[in-house]
Design a protein around this motif. Sequence first.
Motif, PDB file in Angstrom:
ATOM      1  N   THR A 242       0.798  -1.164  -0.087  1.00 33.01           N
ATOM      2  CA  THR A 242      -0.132  -0.119   0.014  1.00 33.01           C
ATOM      3  C   THR A 242       0.826   1.251   0.259  1.00 33.01           C
ATOM      4  OG1 THR A 242      -1.842  -1.219   1.350  1.00 33.01           O
ATOM      5  CG2 THR A 242      -1.843   1.301   1.271  1.00 33.01           C
ATOM      6  N   PRO A 243       0.581   2.450  -1.149  1.00 33.22           N
ATOM      7  CA  PRO A 243       1.672   3.254  -0.878  1.00 33.22           C
ATOM      8  C   PRO A 243       1.468   4.106  -0.002  1.00 33.22           C
ATOM      9  CG  PRO A 243      -0.294   3.556  -2.574  1.00 33.22           C
ATOM     10  CD  PRO A 243      -0.397   2.130  -1.885  1.00 33.22           C
ATOM     11  N   ARG A 244       2.287   4.997   0.705  1.00 36.29           N
ATOM     12  CA  ARG A 244       2.532   5.918   1.780  1.00 36.29           C
ATOM     13  C   ARG A 244       1.727   7.002   1.448  1.00 36.29           C
ATOM     14  NH1 ARG A 244       5.431   5.518   6.335  1.00 36.29           N
ATOM     15  NH2 ARG A 244       5.461   7.773   7.453  1.00 36.29           N
ATOM     16  N   THR A 245       0.804   7.558   2.169  1.00 28.65           N
ATOM     17  CA  THR A 245       0.205   8.676   1.882  1.00 28.65           C
ATOM     18  C   THR A 245       1.101   9.819   2.088  1.00 28.65           C
ATOM     19  OG1 THR A 245      -1.987   7.997   2.909  1.00 28.65           O
ATOM     20  CG2 THR A 245      -1.808  10.383   2.689  1.00 28.65           C
ATOM     21  N   PRO A 246       1.291  10.746   0.967  1.00 22.86           N
ATOM     22  CA  PRO A 246       2.271  12.007   0.971  1.00 22.86           C
ATOM     23  C   PRO A 246       1.988  12.682   2.457  1.00 22.86           C
ATOM     24  CG  PRO A 246       1.370  11.529  -1.150  1.00 22.86           C
ATOM     25  CD  PRO A 246       0.564  10.674  -0.207  1.00 22.86           C
ATOM     26  N   ARG A 247       3.098  13.195   2.619  1.00 24.91           N
ATOM     27  CA  ARG A 247       2.844  14.220   4.093  1.00 24.91           C
ATOM     28  C   ARG A 247       2.205  15.313   3.703  1.00 24.91           C
ATOM     29  NH1 ARG A 247       5.910  14.524   8.592  1.00 24.91           N
ATOM     30  NH2 ARG A 247       6.011  16.588   9.767  1.00 24.91           N
TER      31      ARG A 247
ATOM     32  N   VAL B 111      -1.392  14.226   4.273  1.00 26.49           N
ATOM     33  CA  VAL B 111      -1.859  13.781   5.625  1.00 26.49           C
ATOM     34  C   VAL B 111      -2.123  15.152   6.356  1.00 26.49           C
ATOM     35  CG1 VAL B 111      -0.951  12.980   7.969  1.00 26.49           C
ATOM     36  CG2 VAL B 111      -0.282  11.745   5.572  1.00 26.49           C
TER      37      VAL B 111
ATOM     38  N   PHE C  92      -6.379   8.655  10.101  1.00 28.97           N
ATOM     39  CA  PHE C  92      -5.392   8.152  10.269  1.00 28.97           C
ATOM     40  C   PHE C  92      -5.386   7.909  12.018  1.00 28.97           C
ATOM     41  CE2 PHE C  92      -4.596  11.512   7.016  1.00 28.97           C
ATOM     42  CZ  PHE C  92      -3.940  10.640   6.054  1.00 28.97           C
TER      43      PHE C  92
ATOM     44  N   ALA D 222      -0.365  10.454  13.719  1.00 28.55           N
ATOM     45  CA  ALA D 222      -0.239  11.484  12.622  1.00 28.55           C
ATOM     46  C   ALA D 222      -0.273  12.842  12.846  1.00 28.55           C
ATOM     47  CB  ALA D 222      -1.347  10.979  11.638  1.00 28.55           C
TER      48      ALA D 222
ATOM     49  N   SER E  59       2.959  13.807  14.558  1.00 31.96           N
ATOM     50  CA  SER E  59       4.094  13.737  13.544  1.00 31.96           C
ATOM     51  C   SER E  59       4.045  15.118  12.629  1.00 31.96           C
ATOM     52  CB  SER E  59       3.800  12.584  12.556  1.00 31.96           C
ATOM     53  OG  SER E  59       4.119  11.322  13.214  1.00 31.96           O
TER      54      SER E  59
END
Length: 209
Positions: free
Chosen positions: A17-22, A25, A56, A60, A63
Motif C-alpha cells: 500500500t503506497p504511503r500517503t504523502p505528508r 496527511v 489516521f 499522525a 508527526s
Amino acid sequence: MSDDASDPSSSVTGPPTPRTPRAEVRERLLVAGAQVFAEQGVHEARLDEIAARAGFSKGAVYSNFSSKEDLVAEVMQRQTNLVLGSLRELVRADIAAVDIGDVVRAAFGRHDQTAQFALLSEFRGYAMRRPEFLPEFVRQRRELQDGVLELVELWFGAHPEIDAGMPLADFARVLIGANVGIVFDSAALPGVNPGEVVAALVEAVVRQR
C-alpha cells in the motif's frame, strides 16, 4: 524455511500500500480539525477524533503538529488563506463599477459563512482564554484586514472616478465588520443574506459622483 515463508502476511501478493504523502496527511488533518473545532469547540475537541476523521491514528497529528495549539493555529491559517485566496481570484482592477456588487456576491457564495463564523468564534474564544495564543489570533486577523485593504486599494486605484467617501482603510474595516456582524446576528435576522447586504453596501459606495 525462510522468515518470509513463516510470516502469514507473506502469502498476500500484490504491491504494498503506497504511503500517503505528508502534504496530503497535513491537509486532511487540517480539514478534519476545522470540522471538529467548529462542531465541538476547540477546548472539547480531541486529537484522536480529529485524526480518526481524517483517516489516521493520533500519532499522525503529533508527526505533523507540535501540539494542539499548533494545530489550532494552522487550521486558522488555512481558513485565512482560503478567504483571501478566494477574494484575490475574484477582485481585479479591471472590474467595472456596475459589476463590483456581483463580484462580492460571488465571493460570499464560495464559502459557508455560518461554518466559517462558528470556527472564527471558537478561535476567538480560545485566544481570549489562552493569552499565549492571542498574538497569533491578532496576527492572522491583521493579515486578513491587510489583504482586504490591499484589494480595496487595488480596485479604487484603478477607478479614480469613484470616491469611497472615507479613507480606504476605514472602508476595508467596515466591509469586514459588516460581514462579521451580520453573520453573528444571523439567528436574529432570518432570511437576511450577509453577501447581499455587503454587496449592497459596496454598490452604494462605488456609485460615481
